[in-house]
Design an enzyme around this catalytic site. Structure first.
Site, short mmCIF file in Angstrom:
data_model
loop_
_atom_site.label_atom_id
_atom_site.label_comp_id
_atom_site.label_asym_id
_atom_site.label_seq_id
_atom_site.Cartn_x
_atom_site.Cartn_y
_atom_site.Cartn_z
N LYS A 225 82.69 2.57 36.50
CA LYS A 225 83.48 3.38 37.17
C LYS A 225 83.02 4.01 38.43
CE LYS A 225 87.31 3.61 35.76
NZ LYS A 225 88.18 2.32 36.00
N TYR B 133 80.55 1.59 30.75
CA TYR B 133 81.77 1.89 31.33
C TYR B 133 81.76 2.81 32.37
CZ TYR B 133 86.44 4.21 31.27
OH TYR B 133 87.61 4.88 31.99
N SER C 253 87.12 7.44 37.00
CA SER C 253 87.18 8.20 35.55
C SER C 253 86.13 9.48 35.74
CB SER C 253 86.46 7.57 34.64
OG SER C 253 86.25 8.24 33.28
#
Ligand SMILES: NC(=O)c1ccc[n+]([C@@H]2O[C@H](COP(=O)([O-])OP(=O)(O)OC[C@H]3O[C@@H](n4cnc5c(N)ncnc54)[C@H](OP(=O)(O)O)[C@@H]3O)[C@@H](O)[C@H]2O)c1
Length: 272
Positions: A181, A177, A164
């Site tokens: 990633k 998050y 990401s």
């Protein structure tokens, strides 16, 4: 909430893709999180390139639908359910079950499934903390360890991590998050060093803001984030799938441990 939006991943025609030869004939792919969004688009695209595709996720109805749609278009796909929060032993069983169901060793593994609790650090629940670490980091690690040996044994394979753009920047409400990633991308670079010399290419595709069910209901936010980018729009699952298919093919034979940003320019120009 509508979870299955097939217009987000238009199924390519299988026989002739842009008038070119299929690039993944004879390959057996497993795409985690392919019941939805980018994963479903990737399953369609890899099948269009000639791969046999194992579609997986928790949702049986959506998974069966994706696999059926691929078969209806002339491709080769089957669905095997998985819950990636499961314990490592269960994930190893899933890897074996998927290989047995496919009928040949998985030689193209796409780590796409992820969860993204959109809350700040203080609001993150313990359950979300555990689930994010399990799905975004532990499961890719366990599945790679389970499936890479068959690839190194035959001296060829491809592993692709869907990363990401958020792994590159600080963000006030998706810290865990983003960190997960970044960790997954670092695993991929280590796997490139570990397995590359034995014939397995490992790379990362890092999407930008892409319209999928993960950000369902955030249309305005996505529009604001993307309208001033070089691309001038949000990403589509098919944009990401195209990069994954290219990396999976022999056209990318010299690409190891790379991060391909498919983000409309958000990472490199957002501050401008
Ligand atoms: N959309 C974006 O803007 C964006 C931006 C950058 C990166 N990405 C990355 O792109 C990838 C795909 O995201 P997306 O936007 O396509 O999301 P999505 O539409 O919400 O799809 C997520 C997929 O992960 C699966 N999944 C979630 N929890 C699971 C679990 N416990 N066990 C097994 N499967 C599970 C879901 O399957 P089930 O529901 O069937 O379990 C679903 O197929 C992710 O790695 C994400 O980090 C997305």
């Amino acid at each position: 909430m509508t979870r299955h939006r097939s217009h987000w991943y238009p199924a390519p025609k299988l026989v002739c893709l842009d008038g070119m030869t299929q690039t993944l004939t004879g390959r057996t792919a497993l795409v985690t999180g392919s019941t939805s969004g980018i994963g479903a688009a990737t399953a369609h695209r890899l099948a269009a390139e000639g791969a046999r595709v194992v579609v997986t996720g928790r949702d049986v109805a959506r998974g069966d639908a994706v696999a059926k749609e691929i078969r209806d278009n002339g491709g080769d796909a089957l669905f095997v359910a998985s819950d990636l929060t499961a314990a490592p032993d269960v994930l190893r069983e899933f890897a074996k079950e998927a290989t047995d169901a496919a009928g040949s060793p998985i030689d193209l593994l796409v780590h796409n499934a992820a969860v993204c609790p959109a809350v700040d650090t203080l609001a993150l629940s313990d359950a979300d903390l555990e689930q994010t670490l399990a799905v975004n980091i532990r499961a890719p690690h366990v599945l790679t360890a389970a499936l890479a040996p068959a690839m190194t044994k035959q001296g060829q394979g491809v592993i692709i991590v869907v990363g990401s753009w958020m792994a590159e920047v600080g963000h006030p409400f998706v810290g865990l998050y983003s960190a997960s990633k970044a960790a997954e991308a670092q695993l991929a670079r280590s796997w490139a060093a570990e397995f590359g010399p034995r014939g397995v290419r490992v790379n990362i595709v890092a999407p930008g803001a892409t319209r999928t069910p993960i950000n369902d209901g955030s249309d305005d936010v996505i529009r604001r984030m993307t309208e001033n980018l070089p691309a001038g729009r949000a990403g589509l699952p098919a944009d990401i799938a195209a990069a994954i298919a290219w990396l999976a093919s022999d056209q990318a034979a010299y690409v190891h441990g790379a991060t391909i940003a498919v983000d409309g320019g958000i990472t490199t120009t957002r501050a401008a």
